[in-house]
Scaffold this motif. Structure first.
Motif, short mmCIF file in Angstrom:
data_model
loop_
_atom_site.label_atom_id
_atom_site.label_comp_id
_atom_site.label_asym_id
_atom_site.label_seq_id
_atom_site.Cartn_x
_atom_site.Cartn_y
_atom_site.Cartn_z
N ILE A 260 -10.67 9.42 -2.47
CA ILE A 260 -11.10 9.93 -3.77
C ILE A 260 -11.00 8.80 -4.80
N PHE A 261 -12.08 8.58 -5.55
CA PHE A 261 -12.06 7.56 -6.60
C PHE A 261 -11.37 8.11 -7.84
N VAL A 262 -10.54 7.28 -8.44
CA VAL A 262 -9.78 7.67 -9.64
C VAL A 262 -10.04 6.64 -10.72
N ASP A 263 -10.66 7.06 -11.83
CA ASP A 263 -10.81 6.20 -13.00
C ASP A 263 -9.59 6.38 -13.89
N ALA A 264 -9.00 5.29 -14.33
CA ALA A 264 -7.74 5.40 -15.06
C ALA A 264 -7.70 4.42 -16.21
N ALA A 265 -6.75 4.68 -17.11
CA ALA A 265 -6.55 3.83 -18.27
C ALA A 265 -5.27 3.02 -18.13
N TRP A 266 -4.88 2.71 -16.88
CA TRP A 266 -3.74 1.85 -16.66
C TRP A 266 -4.08 0.79 -15.63
N THR A 267 -3.31 -0.28 -15.64
CA THR A 267 -3.52 -1.37 -14.68
C THR A 267 -2.50 -1.32 -13.54
N THR A 268 -1.45 -0.53 -13.70
CA THR A 268 -0.45 -0.32 -12.65
C THR A 268 -0.27 1.18 -12.46
N PRO A 269 -0.48 1.71 -11.24
CA PRO A 269 -0.38 3.16 -11.03
C PRO A 269 1.04 3.67 -11.22
N PRO A 270 1.20 4.92 -11.65
CA PRO A 270 2.54 5.50 -11.79
C PRO A 270 3.22 5.61 -10.44
N PRO A 271 4.55 5.63 -10.39
CA PRO A 271 5.28 5.78 -9.13
C PRO A 271 4.88 7.08 -8.43
N GLY A 272 4.71 7.01 -7.12
CA GLY A 272 4.40 8.19 -6.33
C GLY A 272 2.92 8.45 -6.15
N LEU A 273 2.06 7.81 -6.94
CA LEU A 273 0.62 8.02 -6.81
C LEU A 273 0.10 7.09 -5.72
N ARG A 274 -0.48 7.66 -4.66
CA ARG A 274 -0.90 6.89 -3.50
C ARG A 274 -2.33 6.39 -3.69
N VAL A 275 -2.48 5.27 -4.37
CA VAL A 275 -3.81 4.72 -4.66
C VAL A 275 -3.81 3.21 -4.45
N PHE A 276 -5.00 2.68 -4.14
CA PHE A 276 -5.24 1.24 -4.10
C PHE A 276 -6.26 0.89 -5.18
N ARG A 277 -6.13 -0.29 -5.76
CA ARG A 277 -7.13 -0.79 -6.70
C ARG A 277 -8.40 -1.12 -5.92
N CYS A 278 -9.54 -0.72 -6.46
CA CYS A 278 -10.83 -1.00 -5.81
C CYS A 278 -11.27 -2.42 -6.16
N ASN A 279 -10.67 -3.39 -5.48
CA ASN A 279 -10.97 -4.79 -5.76
C ASN A 279 -11.43 -5.54 -4.51
N GLY A 280 -11.87 -4.80 -3.49
CA GLY A 280 -12.37 -5.43 -2.28
C GLY A 280 -11.30 -5.82 -1.29
N GLN A 281 -10.03 -5.45 -1.53
CA GLN A 281 -8.97 -5.81 -0.61
C GLN A 281 -9.12 -5.06 0.71
N ALA A 282 -8.39 -5.51 1.74
CA ALA A 282 -8.49 -4.89 3.06
C ALA A 282 -7.09 -4.53 3.56
N PRO A 283 -6.61 -3.31 3.26
CA PRO A 283 -5.28 -2.89 3.70
C PRO A 283 -5.21 -2.69 5.21
N SER A 284 -3.97 -2.70 5.72
CA SER A 284 -3.74 -2.51 7.14
C SER A 284 -3.86 -1.03 7.51
N LEU A 285 -4.62 -0.74 8.57
CA LEU A 285 -4.75 0.63 9.05
C LEU A 285 -3.49 1.08 9.78
N THR A 286 -2.69 0.13 10.23
CA THR A 286 -1.41 0.50 10.85
C THR A 286 -0.47 1.04 9.80
N THR A 287 -0.45 0.40 8.64
CA THR A 287 0.42 0.84 7.55
C THR A 287 -0.16 2.03 6.81
N TYR A 288 -1.50 2.06 6.66
CA TYR A 288 -2.15 3.14 5.91
C TYR A 288 -3.23 3.79 6.78
N PRO A 289 -2.83 4.54 7.82
CA PRO A 289 -3.80 5.12 8.76
C PRO A 289 -4.75 6.12 8.11
#
Length: 414
Positions: A260-289
């Motif tokens: 789910i895409f989330v538009d926000a007015a912060w540059t650092t997500p609040p604690p507990g919110l499970r989101v990645f910045r949409c900046n083209g990064q490639a997270p590990s599927l082992t860590t984030y299946p």
């Protein structure tokens, strides 16, 4: 310093690990991954005496521990036999290695001052189903549950120590079952739960844990019904029944499913919110299946702009692999979001997981010309034919074509 054991934190990217100490036989090495004993020949081999190689690159805590044979001598010297260097080395190494392993064990033990060597731990029968504590003289004592008289503990820990079941312990101190990592309250009294990722765990555990949502004044503002539905408001006379972890996960996924895409007015997500910045990064599927939900599929893995799998997060485009351990997130910076076309004639040909290029819709401009002078065609210095000249229009606008916009950061849930 350890003489006989070594630990490594494995990330799945390496399958070989050095052995920094000597050993007599590979059978003397005990290899575990996350506490699970592995089998030589099946799970790992020894390409060289100083390296261990796993069949599959491990993830987690790797321990390689030497446990030398101590039940018998490895060399039995006989009269009138040849005394070799190899036999002498083996005999002395066995004694040295056993001593080193004993030192490593002692270094990890709970020690008491030498002048208190008379301390005796209660016997196995005395310790069974009890709590180990210390009396007024410092001697170890086995306390039965519910009989902590004279045992000084904090008011917070006492209900936990005297509880006769895990359910009553959780209820006594307001704790949550194991599958729930914790909760917190915001300033407006909204409760937030943080769940673990163990699908095999159920919130009710071995018994029936009541799961309720309370505000800052401890008033029930919501509860789980017996069929696993979250209901707001207090239920008369009861706090409700806990659902299984699967039921909780099903409910939470409807609120914060992966992708789910989330538009926000912060540059650092609040604690507990499970989101990645949409900046083209490639997270590990082992860590984030859970990010497999955004995978573009094997057929599109070679051409998709994002959502494809790769082997190297630093070079995703050149290491595309349908079995890759990383998945590429979209890079939304400077791009407008566009809904997938429903073949209504707008945006036809666009597909999911693609980037569009900047463009201007095809159009025409109308121009008009006038005749100059009088007379008939071809007569006189000024005739009635149009006078046509070439040229360009003036430049107007900025560096890009955009509608009105606002600026925010874009994130994707996992």
């Amino acid at each position: 310093m350890s003489y006989s054991k070594v630990f490594y934190t494995a990330t799945g990217s390496a399958d070989s690990f050095p052995i920094p100490y000597e050993y007599i036989s590979t059978a003397d090495l005990r290899v575990t991954v996350n506490g699970i004993l592995k089998t030589i020949g099946t799970d790992y081999t020894f390409p060289t005496p100083s390296f261990l190689k796993f069949a599959v690159a491990p993830v987690g805590l790797v321990q390689i521990q030497r446990v030398t044979e101590r039940g018998k001598r490895l060399v039995d010297f006989q009269d009138a036999t040849i005394l070799t260097e190899a036999d002498l080395d083996t005999a002395t190494k066995q004694a040295l290695f056993i001593a080193q392993e004993s030192m490593d064990t002692a270094d990890g033990a709970v020690l008491v001052p030498q002048q208190e060597a008379s301390i005796t731990i209660p016997s196995m029968t005395q310790r069974a189903n009890t709590l180990l504590g210390f009396d007024g003289t410092g001697q170890p004592v086995a306390y039965a549950q519910g009989t902590l008289s004279g045992f000084a503990v904090s008011s917070f820990a006492l209900p936990l120590l005297t509880a006769t079941s895990s359910a009553s312990a959780c209820g006594a101190i307001g704790a949550l079952p194991a599958a729930v990592e914790g909760w917190s309250y915001s300033t407006d009294g909204v409760a937030r739960l943080f769940f673990s990722t163990n699908d095999a765990t159920v919130l009710r555990g071995a018994g029936a844990y009541p799961v309720v949502f309370r505000n800052a004044t401890n008033t029930v503002i919501g509860y789980w019904t017996t069929d696993g539905r979250l209901t707001l408001g207090a239920e008369a006379g009861t706090d409700g029944q806990a659902p299984t972890y699967g039921q909780v996960k099903s409910y939470v996924s409807t609120v914060a499913a992966p992708g789910i895409f989330v538009d926000a007015a912060w540059t650092t997500p609040p604690p507990g919110l499970r989101v990645f910045r949409c900046n083209g990064q490639a997270p590990s599927l082992t860590t984030y299946p859970s990010l497999l939900y955004i995978y573009c599929g094997d057929a599109k893995n070679a051409t998709a702009s994002w959502g494809y799998r790769c082997d190297d997060p630093a070079n995703p485009n050149t290491t595309r692999n349908t079995n890759g351990g990383y998945i590429v997130l979209p890079k939304t910076s400077g791009r407008f979001r566009r809904d997938l076309t429903d073949n209504t004639g707008i945006g036809n040909g666009q597909t999911l997981w693609m980037y569009g290029t900047d463009d201007v819709k095809a159009h025409t401009h109308t121009e008009s010309v006038t005749t100059v002078g009088g007379g008939s065609q071809g007569t006189g210095p000024n005739n009635s034919l149009p006078i046509l000249t070439s040229g360009t229009t003036g430049s107007y606008g900025g560096t890009e074509t955009t509608p009105y916009f606002y600026v925010c950061t874009t994130w994707i849930t996992y």
